[in-house]
Design an enzyme around this catalytic site. Structure first.
Site, PDB file in Angstrom:
ATOM      1  N   HIS A 155      12.750  64.357 102.821  1.00 31.15           N
ATOM      2  CA  HIS A 155      12.916  64.726 101.417  1.00 31.15           C
ATOM      3  C   HIS A 155      13.377  63.523 100.593  1.00 31.15           C
ATOM      4  O   HIS A 155      13.023  63.392  99.412  1.00 31.15           O
ATOM      5  CB  HIS A 155      13.947  65.852 101.260  1.00 31.15           C
ATOM      6  CG  HIS A 155      13.508  67.164 101.820  1.00 31.15           C
ATOM      7  ND1 HIS A 155      13.654  67.489 103.150  1.00 31.15           N
ATOM      8  CD2 HIS A 155      12.934  68.241 101.230  1.00 31.15           C
ATOM      9  CE1 HIS A 155      13.193  68.710 103.352  1.00 31.15           C
ATOM     10  NE2 HIS A 155      12.739  69.182 102.208  1.00 31.15           N
ATOM     11  N   ASP A 206       2.933  69.056 103.613  1.00 30.68           N
ATOM     12  CA  ASP A 206       4.279  69.350 103.135  1.00 30.68           C
ATOM     13  C   ASP A 206       4.334  68.934 101.663  1.00 30.68           C
ATOM     14  O   ASP A 206       3.370  68.379 101.124  1.00 30.68           O
ATOM     15  CB  ASP A 206       5.324  68.619 103.980  1.00 30.68           C
ATOM     16  CG  ASP A 206       6.684  69.329 103.991  1.00 30.68           C
ATOM     17  OD1 ASP A 206       6.912  70.181 103.102  1.00 30.68           O
ATOM     18  OD2 ASP A 206       7.506  69.024 104.865  1.00 30.68           O
TER      19      ASP A 206
END
Length: 360
Positions: free
Chosen positions: A190, A260
């Site tokens: 992230h 993702d």
């Protein structure tokens, strides 16, 4: 049905605004992912999912809802599901009942967790949860941690398959993540670009084994935003080597592949260069993804979402990527094929009541 609707986007609030409706009607929009900010209570969620389907009946409504710390809806009757590590720990608790009984109890508990998870979401109009996590718990990754079932790929596979059985009983498909494995690296994709320097043989013999052993059971897969430089210099979700050669051909996977989130740091750089979302999506689609996610960019003016849709539409017209009817068929196959139980009916359903009793 469109020829190929690969984009999974999000919305900012608890109801649809005019921009949300416009984006949902875009022919390249195939999915929508919900977050905690889209939740007030069950009544509001049902109204929202009904509204979404009224605009786009074939859109795939998704959510990250695994249990433990990754569970978007936690109030107004939603069961607080355990982290998957709790199931892995239960595997070893034989007690006085004899060797192996802990494993059997754990598999039943995993099926119960999958059924409760899927049935509660479906009762509120959600089509798919991005679960199970197939990453192995090497003890190094904070972002994975107790989201993983176990360190042992064999235990992980059996518990994941049991959870997927529960999802199936609720009428929901599944999504294994994060292929070929995110648990070995410390960095969080992230906020960073994780690098796993192991050789392909080491990865395939350990972290990727669940994908081999579940090749006939997995309905969809989400690759990791991790670079494995001894295999490819691009993250797995942008690598034809990982997706086409290894996942499809070598491991025999036939389901859908989601990227993702393209806004994560691990997806922002391709070949060392920061790229626009439309470019990243194009690379992912050409590498073998069927669908691409862009999360949390509807906040504010949502310009990034429009730029992604417009950029992909222009790229399709100019041949930068090609619409794939097989990808669209894999997307549609993830939609539930049966009507869900209403919440009130579910609360009195014997299978649901028994599943609650079996949760750890």
């Amino acid at each position: 049905m469109t020829q190929h609707a690969p984009v999974v986007l999000d919305i900012a609030g608890t109801t649809l605004n005019a921009d949300d409706r416009r984006r949902l009607q875009h022919p390249l929009t195939g999915g929508l992912i919900l977050f905690a900010r889209n939740w007030v209570d069950r009544g509001q969620l049902v109204e929202l999912t009904n509204e979404i389907k009224s605009v786009r009946p074939d859109v795939l409504i998704c959510v990250d809802h695994e249990g433990g710390r990754v569970q978007r809806f936690r109030t107004d009757g939603f069961t607080h599901l355990p982290p998957m590590r709790a199931l892995g720990e239960l595997w070893h608790h034989d007690g006085s009942a004899g060797a192996g009984t802990g494993a059997l109890t754990a598999t039943d508990a995993a099926t119960a967790a999958g059924y409760v998870l899927g049935a509660e979401l479906r009762a509120c109009g959600v089509d798919l949860a991005f679960t199970p996590v197939l990453d192995l718990d090497h003890g190094a990754s904070g972002v994975i941690g107790d989201r993983a079932f176990h360190r042992d790929a064999r235990v992980t596979t059996v518990l994941a398959k049991s959870l997927m059985h529960g999802l199936l009983l609720s009428g929901m498909a599944n999504c294994g993540k994060h292929y070929p494995g995110h648990g070995f690296v410390k960095a969080d994709s992230h906020t960073d670009v994780p690098v796993d320097k192991r050789a392909l043989k080491a990865i395939l013999s350990d972290d990727a084994r669940p994908y081999e052993w579940l090749s006939t059971s997995l309905a969809s897969v989400m690759p990791a935003h991790v670079i494995y430089p001894k295999v490819d210099n691009r993250p797995a979700g942008f690598s034809a080597r990982w997706l086409k050669d290894i996942l499809r051909l070598q491991l025999g996977f036939t389901g859908a592949v989601f990227s993702d989130d393209l806004s994560m740091e691990g997806a922002r750089r391709i070949d060392g260069t920061v790229v626009p979302y439309a470019h990243a999506a194009t690379v992912a689609l050409n590498a073998g993804c069927d669908l691409v996610l862009l999360c949390n960019q509807s906040l504010g003016d949502g310009r990034a979402v429009d730029e992604l849709l417009d950029g992909l539409e222009a790229g399709l017209a100019h041949g930068s990527w090609a619409a794939d009817p097989d990808s669209e068929a894999r997307r549609v196959a993830l939609l539930p094929q049966s009507a869900p139980l209403t919440w009130d009916t579910l609360m009195h359903h014997p299978a649901y009541q028994r599943a609650l009793e079996r949760l750890p």
